[in-house]
Design a protein around this motif. Structure first.
Motif, PDB file in Angstrom:
ATOM      1  N   THR A   1       0.847  -1.185   0.000  1.00  0.00           N
ATOM      2  CA  THR A   1       0.000   0.000   0.000  1.00  0.00           C
ATOM      3  C   THR A   1       0.883   1.236   0.000  1.00  0.00           C
ATOM      4  O   THR A   1       1.855   1.307   0.754  1.00  0.00           O
ATOM      5  N   THR A   2       0.542   2.214  -0.839  1.00  0.00           N
ATOM      6  CA  THR A   2       1.289   3.461  -0.897  1.00  0.00           C
ATOM      7  C   THR A   2       0.935   4.339   0.297  1.00  0.00           C
ATOM      8  O   THR A   2      -0.033   4.070   1.011  1.00  0.00           O
ATOM      9  N   ALA A   3       1.683   5.402   0.488  1.00  0.00           N
ATOM     10  CA  ALA A   3       1.439   6.326   1.598  1.00  0.00           C
ATOM     11  C   ALA A   3       0.043   6.951   1.527  1.00  0.00           C
ATOM     12  O   ALA A   3      -0.550   7.276   2.551  1.00  0.00           O
ATOM     13  N   ASP A   4      -0.504   7.104   0.306  1.00  0.00           N
ATOM     14  CA  ASP A   4      -1.833   7.699   0.174  1.00  0.00           C
ATOM     15  C   ASP A   4      -2.954   6.659   0.096  1.00  0.00           C
ATOM     16  O   ASP A   4      -4.077   6.967  -0.256  1.00  0.00           O
TER      17      ASP A   4
END
Length: 105
Positions: free
Chosen positions: A8-11
């Motif tokens: 999962t990305t930071a956003d």
């Protein structure tokens, strides 16, 4: 090689390793659906003039971070959603599926 296969990305978007390119570098699919209906004009192509499109007899595949929630109100009619890979349901996938094929009631 130590590459992350899924994450999962930071956003909050999900990514998954899909293949290595011709240079041996990892290629990822990543979820993106910001204002998708507007950017794809899906909000304009429907069963009204001049298009008169209803989606009847179309089959569409969705790859996302999980499966479309088949018990969602937009997909409960018979055979509207078929989960092919056994993935668990996911809110983002359900949103994407809705952009593509919600019955709109």
């Amino acid at each position: 090689m130590g590459w992350t296969v899924r994450g999962t990305t930071a956003d909050g978007r999900t990514f998954e390793l899909m293949e290595l390119n011709e240079f041996g570098r990892p290629m990822y699919y990543i979820t993106m659906n910001v204002e998708a209906a507007i950017s794809t004009a899906a909000d304009q192509v429907r069963n009204i003039a001049p298009y008169h499109l209803s989606g009847t007899n179309l089959i569409v595949g969705v790859w996302d971070e999980g499966s479309v929630r088949s018990d969602h109100q937009e997909f409960v009619s018979p055979d509207r959603v078929v989960i092919q890979d056994g993935a668990g349901s996911n809110n983002h996938a359900t949103h994407v599926g809705g952009t593509i094929g919600a019955k709109g009631e």
